[in-house]
Design a protein around this motif. Sequence first.
Motif, PDB file in Angstrom:
ATOM      1  N   THR A 190       1.112  -1.599  -0.442  1.00  0.00           N
ATOM      2  CA  THR A 190       0.082  -0.021   0.120  1.00  0.00           C
ATOM      3  C   THR A 190       0.531   1.032   0.138  1.00  0.00           C
ATOM      4  N   PRO A 191       0.804   1.824  -1.128  1.00  0.00           N
ATOM      5  CA  PRO A 191       1.919   2.950  -1.040  1.00  0.00           C
ATOM      6  C   PRO A 191       1.043   4.393  -0.182  1.00  0.00           C
ATOM      7  N   PRO A 192       2.486   4.529   0.139  1.00  0.00           N
ATOM      8  CA  PRO A 192       1.947   5.632   1.391  1.00  0.00           C
ATOM      9  C   PRO A 192       1.510   7.405   0.547  1.00  0.00           C
ATOM     10  N   THR A 193       0.652   7.620   1.585  1.00  0.00           N
ATOM     11  CA  THR A 193       0.098   9.027   0.885  1.00  0.00           C
ATOM     12  C   THR A 193       0.546  10.711   1.846  1.00  0.00           C
ATOM     13  N   TRP A 271       3.559  14.805  -6.245  1.00  0.00           N
ATOM     14  CA  TRP A 271       1.789  14.098  -6.575  1.00  0.00           C
ATOM     15  C   TRP A 271       1.694  12.637  -6.997  1.00  0.00           C
ATOM     16  N   PRO A 272       0.523  12.566  -7.288  1.00  0.00           N
ATOM     17  CA  PRO A 272      -0.101  11.247  -7.693  1.00  0.00           C
ATOM     18  C   PRO A 272       0.922  10.685  -9.311  1.00  0.00           C
ATOM     19  N   ALA A 273       1.284   9.620  -9.358  1.00  0.00           N
ATOM     20  CA  ALA A 273       1.833   9.068 -10.342  1.00  0.00           C
ATOM     21  C   ALA A 273       1.530   8.182 -10.663  1.00  0.00           C
ATOM     22  N   ILE A 274       1.589   7.442 -12.133  1.00  0.00           N
ATOM     23  CA  ILE A 274       1.787   6.322 -12.137  1.00  0.00           C
ATOM     24  C   ILE A 274       2.896   5.428 -12.994  1.00  0.00           C
ATOM     25  N   ASN A 275       3.047   4.505 -12.468  1.00  0.00           N
ATOM     26  CA  ASN A 275       4.321   3.802 -14.077  1.00  0.00           C
ATOM     27  C   ASN A 275       3.318   3.075 -15.129  1.00  0.00           C
ATOM     28  N   GLU A 276       3.990   3.596 -16.123  1.00  0.00           N
ATOM     29  CA  GLU A 276       3.853   3.234 -17.460  1.00  0.00           C
ATOM     30  C   GLU A 276       5.179   2.699 -17.750  1.00  0.00           C
ATOM     31  N   GLY A 277       5.538   1.623 -18.294  1.00  0.00           N
ATOM     32  CA  GLY A 277       6.669   1.162 -18.367  1.00  0.00           C
ATOM     33  C   GLY A 277       7.939   1.352 -17.892  1.00  0.00           C
ATOM     34  N   ASP A 278       8.491   2.809 -19.048  1.00  0.00           N
ATOM     35  CA  ASP A 278       9.492   3.194 -18.200  1.00  0.00           C
ATOM     36  C   ASP A 278       9.594   4.073 -18.553  1.00  0.00           C
ATOM     37  N   LEU A 309      13.891   3.726 -13.016  1.00  0.00           N
ATOM     38  CA  LEU A 309      13.326   4.581 -11.842  1.00  0.00           C
ATOM     39  C   LEU A 309      11.914   4.267 -11.714  1.00  0.00           C
ATOM     40  N   ALA A 310      11.321   4.157 -12.821  1.00  0.00           N
ATOM     41  CA  ALA A 310      10.096   3.639 -13.481  1.00  0.00           C
ATOM     42  C   ALA A 310      10.190   2.353 -12.332  1.00  0.00           C
ATOM     43  N   ASP A 311      10.395   1.340 -11.810  1.00  0.00           N
ATOM     44  CA  ASP A 311       9.916   0.332 -11.813  1.00  0.00           C
ATOM     45  C   ASP A 311       9.329   1.442 -10.512  1.00  0.00           C
ATOM     46  N   TYR A 312       9.571   2.068  -9.873  1.00  0.00           N
ATOM     47  CA  TYR A 312       9.660   2.340  -7.927  1.00  0.00           C
ATOM     48  C   TYR A 312       8.432   2.689  -7.399  1.00  0.00           C
ATOM     49  N   ILE A 313       7.603   2.980  -9.332  1.00  0.00           N
ATOM     50  CA  ILE A 313       6.240   3.402  -8.845  1.00  0.00           C
ATOM     51  C   ILE A 313       5.484   2.643  -9.490  1.00  0.00           C
ATOM     52  N   ALA A 314       4.393   2.657  -8.563  1.00  0.00           N
ATOM     53  CA  ALA A 314       3.092   1.368  -8.488  1.00  0.00           C
ATOM     54  C   ALA A 314       2.335   1.536 -10.242  1.00  0.00           C
ATOM     55  N   HIS A 320       2.588   7.865  -5.331  1.00  0.00           N
ATOM     56  CA  HIS A 320       2.670   9.592  -5.697  1.00  0.00           C
ATOM     57  C   HIS A 320       3.995   9.155  -6.031  1.00  0.00           C
ATOM     58  N   ILE A 321       5.137  10.809  -6.533  1.00  0.00           N
ATOM     59  CA  ILE A 321       6.083  10.760  -6.279  1.00  0.00           C
ATOM     60  C   ILE A 321       6.608  13.111  -5.878  1.00  0.00           C
ATOM     61  N   GLY A 322       7.993  12.200  -5.534  1.00  0.00           N
ATOM     62  CA  GLY A 322       8.045  13.596  -4.898  1.00  0.00           C
ATOM     63  C   GLY A 322       9.092  14.421  -5.721  1.00  0.00           C
ATOM     64  N   ALA A 323       9.446  15.701  -5.768  1.00  0.00           N
ATOM     65  CA  ALA A 323      10.267  16.055  -6.054  1.00  0.00           C
ATOM     66  C   ALA A 323      10.785  17.376  -5.344  1.00  0.00           C
ATOM     67  N   PHE A 324      11.919  18.114  -5.447  1.00  0.00           N
ATOM     68  CA  PHE A 324      12.412  19.385  -4.651  1.00  0.00           C
ATOM     69  C   PHE A 324      13.554  19.800  -5.637  1.00  0.00           C
TER      70      PHE A 324
END
Length: 485
Positions: A190-193, A271-278, A309-314, A320-324
């Motif tokens: 279950t991904p953290p929110t 932001w909400p994020a979803i994996n699509e291949g690479d 890195l794409a492998d780590y997103i469901a 989600h994915i973050g940035a800074f």
Amino acid sequence: MKQKKADNADTSAVATILLATVKGDVHDIGKNIVGVVLACNGYRIVDLGVMVPTDKILDEAQKVGADIIGLSGLITPSLDEMVHVAHEMKRRGMKQPLLIGGATTSRMHTAVKIAPQYDHGVIHVLDASRSVTVAGSLLNNDTKSGFLNTLRNEYDKLAESFHAKKVVKNYLPLAAAQQNKVPINWEGYTPPTPAFTGTKTITDITVETLRPYIDWKPFFIAWEMHGNFPEILTDKVVGTEATKLYNDANALLDKVAAEQWLTPKGVVGFWPAINEGDDVLLQHNNQTTKLNFLRQQAQKAAGQPNFSLADYIAPEPGDHIGAFAVTIAGLEKWIAKFEAEHDDYNKIMLQALADRLAEAFAEYLHEKVRKEYWGYQQQESLSNEQLIKEEYVGIRPAPGYPACPDHTEKYKLFALLNAGEATGITLTESMAMYPASSVCGWYFSHPQSQYFGIGKIQRDQLEDYAKRKGEPIEYAEKWLRPVLE
């Protein structure tokens, strides 16, 4: 180390060495140290600063009668710029030896890519202490020819070795590498929110807040002292000098903090994020931003994945994915002050400290993300040593670095964060961040996420990447040149 500007010296009596950080690059600590060391050894130094176009470097070299030209750069696009400078020197019929230095440079790259472009000496200089010996050998008529011939033979052997090794490496077709992605059991996860989506500007951080997060090892490396901290302070060879440097640094930090010379500025977002291949599809203001990632193609041992890195997103909604982006603002005023006072020691010291504070800010903010903003490790309790060893959960890879080597993905990161307005950071044409004491990156929270290097990729992935990115193949080729096999 107070040193009057060497270009006030009698030009008829001393050799002139022109130094510059190449176009698009803003990092110059190493170059500044080289300049001081050479000036202290009697050379006239003409330092053109940072982000210097090729024509200006070569025009000025001819104008001031430079005996040697030295180029510096930190980011990978600077390697191509150095190749261009060497090519232009040959086209112009110039004869000055060319020194190459900077964090991303190497003897191998110099031998394979830069030296073949120019016939009058291209020398990779590992550090400032060796620059004096190299300059002396090049400027002595009795030693120059032998020095360059020996170097040419060494570089020829390096180039031969490089090209010979290329045929031994085995690579997978992209489709096969994609079938060997990181195995993650998404059904049992279950991904953290995050506590919020969108961005948050960080305005309440001080230098004192960041001091406990400083990693001192790279600080000493900047001064060409190698060793672990704090052991370096008692090292039999450099301990005395290292201790003095450390004490001077902390005394300056005390002054910087007390008088508020520097201002840490940062912004973080999720932001909400979803994996699509690479790729990773990110939802932002009712729009979709596609983040493009690369995948390792080297053939692996059985059971070892070809990381992306794409492998780590469901692959299903909920992740989600973050940035800074963080920076240390206010440096220019004090650098100008030290330059006016001809105080090279404190100028370089403050630059090195600002870099360390920017990295400390990135470390501090990542801890805040894990424990509060994303909150997936709320009970975490790690020492600074453990943070330096990256014993935390989750990663913060930066565009342009080994796991995601395409610098142009910074455009998306900056747009998502509105980083320019929030922090004052700008991107140069080579995708370096200005001010130089700045750090940016993505946040991944999955417990299996880890740092890695893409290594070399094949033509099929280059073509696929360009198509996914919606850019001409030539554009992708330019920015991915360092990882192309």
